[in-house]
Design a protein around this motif. Structure first.
Motif, PDB file in Angstrom:
ATOM      1  N   VAL A   1       0.843  -1.206   0.000  1.00  0.00           N
ATOM      2  CA  VAL A   1       0.000   0.000   0.000  1.00  0.00           C
ATOM      3  C   VAL A   1       0.876   1.254   0.000  1.00  0.00           C
ATOM      4  CG1 VAL A   1      -1.627   1.330   1.385  1.00  0.00           C
ATOM      5  CG2 VAL A   1      -2.001  -1.101   1.036  1.00  0.00           C
ATOM      6  N   ALA A   2       1.939   1.271   0.807  1.00  0.00           N
ATOM      7  CA  ALA A   2       2.817   2.442   0.864  1.00  0.00           C
ATOM      8  C   ALA A   2       3.530   2.663  -0.462  1.00  0.00           C
ATOM      9  CB  ALA A   2       3.830   2.272   1.990  1.00  0.00           C
ATOM     10  N   VAL A   3       4.004   1.606  -1.091  1.00  0.00           N
ATOM     11  CA  VAL A   3       4.682   1.739  -2.380  1.00  0.00           C
ATOM     12  C   VAL A   3       3.700   2.225  -3.450  1.00  0.00           C
ATOM     13  CG1 VAL A   3       5.792   0.421  -4.230  1.00  0.00           C
ATOM     14  CG2 VAL A   3       6.521   0.115  -1.877  1.00  0.00           C
ATOM     15  N   SER A   4       2.486   1.693  -3.431  1.00  0.00           N
ATOM     16  CA  SER A   4       1.480   2.106  -4.418  1.00  0.00           C
ATOM     17  C   SER A   4       1.130   3.585  -4.268  1.00  0.00           C
ATOM     18  CB  SER A   4       0.217   1.269  -4.266  1.00  0.00           C
ATOM     19  OG  SER A   4       0.499  -0.084  -4.462  1.00  0.00           O
ATOM     20  N   VAL A   5       0.965   4.038  -3.045  1.00  0.00           N
ATOM     21  CA  VAL A   5       0.652   5.454  -2.813  1.00  0.00           C
ATOM     22  C   VAL A   5       1.820   6.331  -3.248  1.00  0.00           C
ATOM     23  CG1 VAL A   5       0.243   7.154  -0.992  1.00  0.00           C
ATOM     24  CG2 VAL A   5      -1.043   5.034  -1.009  1.00  0.00           C
TER      25      VAL A   5
ATOM     26  N   ARG B   1       1.555   9.153  -6.182  1.00  0.00           N
ATOM     27  CA  ARG B   1       1.844  10.563  -5.927  1.00  0.00           C
ATOM     28  C   ARG B   1       2.943  11.071  -6.847  1.00  0.00           C
ATOM     29  NH1 ARG B   1       0.118  13.097  -1.200  1.00  0.00           N
ATOM     30  NH2 ARG B   1       1.935  14.426  -1.372  1.00  0.00           N
ATOM     31  N   ARG B   2       3.949  10.234  -7.125  1.00  0.00           N
ATOM     32  CA  ARG B   2       5.024  10.648  -8.022  1.00  0.00           C
ATOM     33  C   ARG B   2       4.503  10.858  -9.437  1.00  0.00           C
ATOM     34  NH1 ARG B   2      10.543  10.513  -7.458  1.00  0.00           N
ATOM     35  NH2 ARG B   2      10.227   9.526  -5.453  1.00  0.00           N
ATOM     36  N   ARG B   3       3.627   9.959  -9.896  1.00  0.00           N
ATOM     37  CA  ARG B   3       3.084  10.110 -11.246  1.00  0.00           C
ATOM     38  C   ARG B   3       2.168  11.317 -11.353  1.00  0.00           C
ATOM     39  NH1 ARG B   3       2.273   4.545 -14.430  1.00  0.00           N
ATOM     40  NH2 ARG B   3       4.346   3.757 -13.980  1.00  0.00           N
ATOM     41  N   PHE B   4       1.362  11.544 -10.317  1.00  0.00           N
ATOM     42  CA  PHE B   4       0.489  12.712 -10.346  1.00  0.00           C
ATOM     43  C   PHE B   4       1.282  14.008 -10.224  1.00  0.00           C
ATOM     44  CE2 PHE B   4      -3.036   9.838  -8.824  1.00  0.00           C
ATOM     45  CZ  PHE B   4      -3.766   9.949  -9.984  1.00  0.00           C
ATOM     46  N   GLY B   5       2.503  13.949  -9.684  1.00  0.00           N
ATOM     47  CA  GLY B   5       3.316  15.142  -9.510  1.00  0.00           C
ATOM     48  C   GLY B   5       4.152  15.522 -10.707  1.00  0.00           C
ATOM     49  N   ARG B   6       4.276  14.650 -11.694  1.00  0.00           N
ATOM     50  CA  ARG B   6       5.123  14.958 -12.855  1.00  0.00           C
ATOM     51  C   ARG B   6       4.588  16.121 -13.673  1.00  0.00           C
ATOM     52  NH1 ARG B   6       6.564   8.988 -15.121  1.00  0.00           N
ATOM     53  NH2 ARG B   6       8.036   8.461 -13.473  1.00  0.00           N
ATOM     54  N   LYS B   7       3.314  16.120 -13.971  1.00  0.00           N
ATOM     55  CA  LYS B   7       2.738  17.160 -14.824  1.00  0.00           C
ATOM     56  C   LYS B   7       2.809  18.538 -14.158  1.00  0.00           C
ATOM     57  CE  LYS B   7      -1.161  18.139 -17.795  1.00  0.00           C
ATOM     58  NZ  LYS B   7      -1.554  19.465 -17.397  1.00  0.00           N
ATOM     59  N   PRO B   8       2.414  18.670 -12.871  1.00  0.00           N
ATOM     60  CA  PRO B   8       2.532  20.008 -12.276  1.00  0.00           C
ATOM     61  C   PRO B   8       3.971  20.507 -12.192  1.00  0.00           C
ATOM     62  CG  PRO B   8       1.078  18.662 -10.945  1.00  0.00           C
ATOM     63  CD  PRO B   8       1.667  17.775 -11.983  1.00  0.00           C
ATOM     64  N   LEU B   9       4.942  19.608 -12.044  1.00  0.00           N
ATOM     65  CA  LEU B   9       6.330  20.057 -11.992  1.00  0.00           C
ATOM     66  C   LEU B   9       6.846  20.494 -13.358  1.00  0.00           C
ATOM     67  CD1 LEU B   9       7.930  17.544  -9.489  1.00  0.00           C
ATOM     68  CD2 LEU B   9       7.618  19.989  -9.196  1.00  0.00           C
TER      69      LEU B   9
ATOM     70  N   ALA C   1      -6.888  15.886  -3.781  1.00  0.00           N
ATOM     71  CA  ALA C   1      -6.187  15.201  -2.695  1.00  0.00           C
ATOM     72  C   ALA C   1      -4.860  14.588  -3.127  1.00  0.00           C
ATOM     73  CB  ALA C   1      -7.086  14.119  -2.117  1.00  0.00           C
ATOM     74  N   PHE C   2      -4.750  14.109  -4.366  1.00  0.00           N
ATOM     75  CA  PHE C   2      -3.536  13.433  -4.784  1.00  0.00           C
ATOM     76  C   PHE C   2      -2.501  14.365  -5.404  1.00  0.00           C
ATOM     77  CE2 PHE C   2      -6.281   9.663  -4.702  1.00  0.00           C
ATOM     78  CZ  PHE C   2      -5.477   8.866  -3.900  1.00  0.00           C
ATOM     79  N   THR C   3      -2.783  15.641  -5.503  1.00  0.00           N
ATOM     80  CA  THR C   3      -1.801  16.571  -6.045  1.00  0.00           C
ATOM     81  C   THR C   3      -0.723  16.771  -4.982  1.00  0.00           C
ATOM     82  OG1 THR C   3      -3.525  17.688  -7.279  1.00  0.00           O
ATOM     83  CG2 THR C   3      -1.437  18.827  -7.050  1.00  0.00           C
ATOM     84  N   PRO C   4       0.520  16.420  -5.279  1.00  0.00           N
ATOM     85  CA  PRO C   4       1.561  16.527  -4.259  1.00  0.00           C
ATOM     86  C   PRO C   4       1.919  17.976  -3.964  1.00  0.00           C
ATOM     87  CG  PRO C   4       2.500  15.797  -6.326  1.00  0.00           C
ATOM     88  CD  PRO C   4       1.015  15.853  -6.522  1.00  0.00           C
ATOM     89  N   VAL C   5       2.401  18.182  -2.777  1.00  0.00           N
ATOM     90  CA  VAL C   5       2.731  19.534  -2.331  1.00  0.00           C
ATOM     91  C   VAL C   5       3.869  20.125  -3.159  1.00  0.00           C
ATOM     92  CG1 VAL C   5       3.598  20.848  -0.360  1.00  0.00           C
ATOM     93  CG2 VAL C   5       1.911  19.066  -0.013  1.00  0.00           C
TER      94      VAL C   5
END
Length: 172
Positions: free
Chosen positions: A42-46, A50-58, A97-101
């Motif tokens: 579960v921790a690895v999946s989360v 989060r890393r994949r959802f963070g690529r586009k905003p970065l 919720a899944f958009t990383p800080v």
């Protein structure tokens, strides 16, 4: 179904609770090995999500430079107004919720190029309208291209003229 039937059924369930608890304890002791890999998976999946959802905003970030005039002297109210504007830019982007800080963060850099002090404000492209709004009256705001913003890396130097012996001493 009468009221007496409902009460009898509740009493029966209350009497069976210790048996249910014993069954649960037996299952847990027999399947104890599940307690280690399930949280890890579960921790690895989360983390991956989060890393994949963070690529586009970065990748989609926009930067603006504030160039002060020679008579630039902001009062405390102007500084607080600018800080509130930056906080609103962060809040306007991070609604999911899944958009990383780190993808929605607004970064402020103070740069000195050739003696001229500039302040660079960088944030997500979705917050560009909030970032573009100029709050200091004695500053010129100009957009910085994405190629320039991504190619500049801050360089940290500990001294102006360090010889090699002091550099090795600092590295150790």
């Amino acid at each position: 179904m009468t009221t007496n039937d409902v009460i009898d059924r509740l009493i029966q369930v209350g009497q069976d609770l210790p048996a249910y608890g014993q069954t649960a304890i037996t299952w847990l002791t027999g399947n104890m090995w599940w307690l280690i890999p399930v949280p890890v998976v579960v921790a690895v999946s989360v983390s991956v999500a989060r890393r994949r959802f963070g690529r586009k905003p970065l990748k989609d970030r926009q930067a603006f430079e504030l160039l002060p005039t020679t008579g630039f002297d902001p009062v405390l109210e102007d500084v607080l107004r600018f800080a509130k504007q930056l906080a609103q830019a962060q809040r306007s982007v991070s609604r999911w919720a899944f958009t990383p800080v780190r993808g929605t963060a607004v970064r402020v850099r103070l740069l000195s190029q050739g003696g001229l002090l500039t302040m660079r404000v960088e944030g997500p492209a979705r917050a560009a309208a909030v970032l573009r709004h100029q709050s200091y009256s004695q500053c010129e705001m100009r957009a910085v291209g994405p190629a320039v913003a991504s190619s500049e890396r801050p360089e940290i130097r500990l001294g102006v003229d360090l010889d090699t012996s002091s550099q090795t001493a600092l590295a150790a």
